[in-house]
Design an enzyme around this catalytic site. Structure first.
Site, short mmCIF file in Angstrom:
data_model
loop_
_atom_site.label_atom_id
_atom_site.label_comp_id
_atom_site.label_asym_id
_atom_site.label_seq_id
_atom_site.Cartn_x
_atom_site.Cartn_y
_atom_site.Cartn_z
N ASP A 158 -6.45 5.17 -13.65
CA ASP A 158 -7.04 4.02 -14.26
C ASP A 158 -6.55 2.72 -13.72
O ASP A 158 -7.05 1.79 -13.95
CB ASP A 158 -7.29 3.97 -15.62
CG ASP A 158 -8.47 5.02 -16.24
OD1 ASP A 158 -9.01 5.35 -14.93
OD2 ASP A 158 -8.70 5.27 -17.04
N HIS A 195 -5.13 1.88 -10.68
CA HIS A 195 -5.48 1.63 -9.47
C HIS A 195 -7.03 1.24 -9.65
O HIS A 195 -7.60 0.20 -8.94
CB HIS A 195 -5.57 2.89 -8.52
CG HIS A 195 -4.28 3.32 -8.28
ND1 HIS A 195 -3.67 4.43 -8.68
CD2 HIS A 195 -3.17 2.90 -7.41
CE1 HIS A 195 -2.43 4.83 -8.08
NE2 HIS A 195 -2.14 3.51 -7.47
N GLY A 224 0.21 -4.80 -8.82
CA GLY A 224 0.18 -4.55 -10.23
C GLY A 224 1.32 -5.06 -10.97
O GLY A 224 2.60 -5.14 -10.11
N SER A 258 1.14 5.77 -13.95
CA SER A 258 1.81 6.01 -12.36
C SER A 258 1.55 7.35 -11.94
O SER A 258 1.26 8.23 -12.61
CB SER A 258 3.25 5.86 -13.06
OG SER A 258 4.09 6.34 -11.64
P1 AMP Z 1 0.92 2.66 -6.04
O1 AMP Z 1 -0.31 3.49 -5.50
O2 AMP Z 1 1.80 3.30 -7.15
O3 AMP Z 1 1.69 2.13 -4.80
O4 AMP Z 1 0.25 1.43 -6.64
C1 AMP Z 1 -0.62 0.57 -5.79
C2 AMP Z 1 -0.68 -0.71 -6.79
O5 AMP Z 1 -1.26 -0.32 -8.06
C3 AMP Z 1 0.35 -1.45 -6.80
O6 AMP Z 1 0.22 -2.98 -6.72
C4 AMP Z 1 0.90 -1.24 -8.20
O7 AMP Z 1 1.66 -2.06 -8.83
C5 AMP Z 1 -0.28 -1.03 -8.87
N1 AMP Z 1 -0.39 -0.31 -10.09
C6 AMP Z 1 0.19 1.18 -10.30
N2 AMP Z 1 0.25 1.78 -11.45
C7 AMP Z 1 -0.32 0.65 -12.11
C8 AMP Z 1 -0.31 0.30 -13.63
N3 AMP Z 1 -0.19 1.26 -14.77
N4 AMP Z 1 -0.91 -0.93 -13.99
C9 AMP Z 1 -1.02 -1.92 -13.23
N5 AMP Z 1 -1.13 -1.77 -11.90
C10 AMP Z 1 -0.60 -0.38 -11.18
#
Ligand code: AMP
Length: 282
Positions: free
Chosen positions: A35, A37, A147, A185
């Site tokens: 959620d 993403h 994020g 995450s």
């Molecule tokens: P990732 O796929 O983990 O590399 O994350 C992709 C984007 O989603 C990055 O900008 C992260 O900071 C953001 N993101 C991941 N988890 C969260 C979260 N729980 N809350 C807000 N943004 C998130």
């Protein structure tokens, strides 16, 4: 929703979209959507005419002993979720399309990368800035959303964009949490049931710290000690770091002020989790 894997086709789409006078917002991701993403994607739709989500598990941001091989992947599920979220393009290149044989360029931001996660993950942020620079050139977005969970990444990307006079506006999205407080995450999928409940020590420690500050604590070293004690008491976990820094430039704080940010990284079993909070005083 179009699915594009070729950088050249992606750029052709971006050129056509810009010529049509439309704005583009990029949401860079490594997939295995949750959620958090999806919330970034919704915000992107509010900001710009067209949303491009990149889905790329970027090999050069993983260290040799990190989880590149086992990083969770679910392309069909992800593309279904992205389509439902109403995005325009899912850009999902293969590693060799981003890093063809002979690739030897790096984009590095100094100073901000030499602290916090940068200490235990050497080279990680160089991998992040290199791929984000490439994505910016390929997709030519007017906006890009990141994020606040990865607040150091956000600060580093802002710095890269400012230092290189990049014409892209960086938008921060607040941390999206599970009902019980755990920051969402993709790596949470690694946690066993026991580890999942131990992982609550991160968000609870942040909550405890916010209460301490609301009750008048202003000494950063004391607060760090309390947070470390709280986490250590909550089970068999290994603290990577607990730090209080100024949110913009990530320099350490001694006194807590409105732009102080408490950040932590903790290993629960084999899984390294991060979380953070601003320590604004009421
Ligand atoms: P990732 O796929 O983990 O590399 O994350 C992709 C984007 O989603 C990055 O900008 C992260 O900071 C953001 N993101 C991941 N988890 C969260 C979260 N729980 N809350 C807000 N943004 C998130």
């Amino acid at each position: 929703m179009e699915i594009i894997d070729s950088p050249a086709l992606m750029t052709a789409w971006a050129d056509k979209t810009r010529i049509a006078g439309k704005t583009i917002c990029l949401v860079p991701t490594m997939g295995f959507f949750h959620d958090g993403h999806l919330s970034l994607m919704r915000k992107a739709s509010d900001i710009a005419d067209e949303v491009v989500v990149s889905l790329f598990v970027n090999p050069i941001q993983f260290g040799p002993n990190e989880d590149l091989a086992r990083y969770p992947r679910a392309f069909e599920r992800d593309s279904g979720l992205a389509e439902k979220a109403g995005i325009s393009v899912l850009f999902a290149p293969k590693a060799e399309q981003i890093y063809p044989t002979g690739f030897c360029t790096k984009v590095c931001v100094s100073r901000l990368t030499e602290t916090l996660c940068g200490l235990s993950r050497p080279g990680h942020f160089d991998g992040v800035t290199t791929v984000v620079a490439k994505l910016f050139h390929i997709i030519k977005p007017h906006y890009a959303i990141f994020g606040a969970k990865d607040f150091q990444q956000l600060a580093i990307i802002r710095k890269m964009v400012t230092d290189l006079n990049w014409d892209v506006r960086i938008v921060a999205h607040p941390i999206v949490r599970e009902k019980d407080g755990l920051a969402m995450s993709s790596r949470n999928s690694y946690l066993s049931l026991d580890e999942r409940s131990q992982a609550l020590c991160l968000s609870r420690a942040l909550q405890m710290a916010r209460e301490e500050v609301a009750n008048g604590e202003t000494d950063a070293a004391k607060l760090i000690r309390k947070v470390r004690d709280y986490i250590t008491a909550s089970g068999d976990v290994v603290i990577d770091y607990v730090a209080i820094v100024t949110a913009g430039d990530l320099t350490p704080c001694t006194r807590i002020s409105n732009d102080s940010l408490l950040a932590l990284a903790v290993k629960i079993g084999r899984t390294r989790l991060i979380d953070n909070t601003l320590l604004a005083r009421e």
